[in-house]
Design an enzyme around this catalytic site. Sequence first.
Site, PDB file in Angstrom:
ATOM      1  N   CYS A 177       9.073 -19.602  13.162  1.00 42.62           N
ATOM      2  CA  CYS A 177       8.016 -18.660  12.800  1.00 42.62           C
ATOM      3  C   CYS A 177       7.644 -18.875  11.344  1.00 42.62           C
ATOM      4  O   CYS A 177       8.515 -19.014  10.479  1.00 42.62           O
ATOM      5  CB  CYS A 177       8.497 -17.224  13.012  1.00 42.62           C
ATOM      6  SG  CYS A 177       7.239 -15.991  12.590  1.00 42.62           S
ATOM      7  N   GLN A 299       5.329  -1.765   2.360  1.00 44.81           N
ATOM      8  CA  GLN A 299       4.301  -2.768   2.657  1.00 44.81           C
ATOM      9  C   GLN A 299       4.967  -4.114   2.919  1.00 44.81           C
ATOM     10  O   GLN A 299       5.819  -4.556   2.143  1.00 44.81           O
ATOM     11  CB  GLN A 299       3.326  -2.887   1.489  1.00 44.81           C
ATOM     12  CG  GLN A 299       2.399  -1.697   1.320  1.00 44.81           C
ATOM     13  CD  GLN A 299       1.227  -1.713   2.287  1.00 44.81           C
ATOM     14  OE1 GLN A 299       1.110  -2.601   3.125  1.00 44.81           O
ATOM     15  NE2 GLN A 299       0.350  -0.721   2.191  1.00 44.81           N
ATOM     16  N   CYS A 425      -6.345   0.495   5.945  1.00 43.56           N
ATOM     17  CA  CYS A 425      -6.023  -0.719   6.699  1.00 43.56           C
ATOM     18  C   CYS A 425      -6.980  -0.890   7.871  1.00 43.56           C
ATOM     19  O   CYS A 425      -6.813  -1.792   8.688  1.00 43.56           O
ATOM     20  CB  CYS A 425      -4.579  -0.682   7.189  1.00 43.56           C
ATOM     21  SG  CYS A 425      -4.215   0.714   8.273  1.00 43.56           S
TER      22      CYS A 425
END
Length: 467
Positions: A177, A299, A425
Amino acid sequence: MSKKKNIIIENVSVIDAGAKGKSVAKAPDGRVIFVTNAVPGDVVDVQTTKKKSAYYEGFAVKFHQLSAERTTPVCSHFGYCGGCKWQDLAYERQLFYKQKEVENNLVRLGRIAIPELMPIIGSDDIYFYRNKIEFSFSDMRWLTPEEIKRADEITDRNGLGFHIAGAWDKVLDIKKCYLQADPSNAIRLEIKRFALENEMSFYSPRMQQGLLRSMMIRLSSTGELMVVIQFFSEDEKIELLLAHLANHFPEITSLQYCINSKGNDALYDQDIICYKGKDCIYEEMEGLRFKINAKSFYQTNSKQAQRLYEVARNFADLKGDELVYDLYTGTGTIAQFVAKRAKRVVGVEAVPEAIADAKANAAANGIDNVSFYVGDMKNVFNEAFIAANGVPDVIITDPPRDGMHKDVVAQILRIAPAKVVYVSCNSATQARDLALMDEQYKVTKVQPVDMFPQTYHVENVVLLEKR
């Protein structure tokens, strides 16, 4: 074209990027086509999967011309894994379309006047930027079309990776990943190898059985590393795996686990047990330290989070004598980030654990001009709250994707602070809220920030000033 729903529309030009990572083309009959696997500039044949009065949905089955905006995806799982849908689009073009989406949403959905957008703030790291990532175990991993075509008997059905969209019980086994830096991949692969070698069962969501359920890795900018593994039930092999991880990866500073036998794998109501090291790691930002435990929200792109908060603080333009409200404060990171430039900051958040973290972090950072309150925003943020805490000069609000509740918007309009800094967002719900405030407030600055390269997600910060 036939009248069947699932038809092939040939030789169409992809002209734009649309919402949720889909690209936009036009059919000969004038309808829009939302295409899942093409980029602007491609010329393709589209197999439709849905037909509505105004649009089609579909995917490209033949490419007649490849776009100059394309780039080669780095990940072998691209196209199957839903995590990085824009890996085939050059990063500078990702930024272009993200900025365009913000502008379109504010103008088209909000129907408000806005100034020229500031150029989007891109990320220096376009891969390996996430500080937190979660993987799931499954005893029935998702099979690729290539594997199915081979028609061989497949015996290795255990998988450790990400859930496939639309297949809640299937997991795509991930080899590498590109979202989180080393040693993330090495830890995941070693856990899988050790589990298979020691015949540890992988979880079955359908049968609700199997030992290994999920794992989370958190990295911090201070060099600390947390691993949390969820097991479905008590088992003597748990100690084997944890001891192996502790020995094999001495850089793990917080190794934790939980036993979760309920229907979902959410951690928030679970007892987390610390096996080795501390029960937390720490993040740092401008000299502030933030304690992060297994359940904490922070975050997920640390570097861009600081840039986002800098934008919010610059928009607030504090002089030192202001009362600031930080709505949807989370663990109080923005509140603490602006506190040294304000007289007092008041943070409100619905999650009790987040407020406990906020209070602890503020105390540890020696910040004594912040106060934090817990409760549902639409209920807590009322006249009695204003009377007790004072009328704010500036409000900073950073709501979830659904935006602000209409009662919260109404209360902001009633108390009428000089400035509102709106961090979002989801620029679509942000546009809706801005429209509700347009009569009293003018949008004077708009700054998009890219927190998630290779995806279609984009943050946006807006400054509203009293008309």
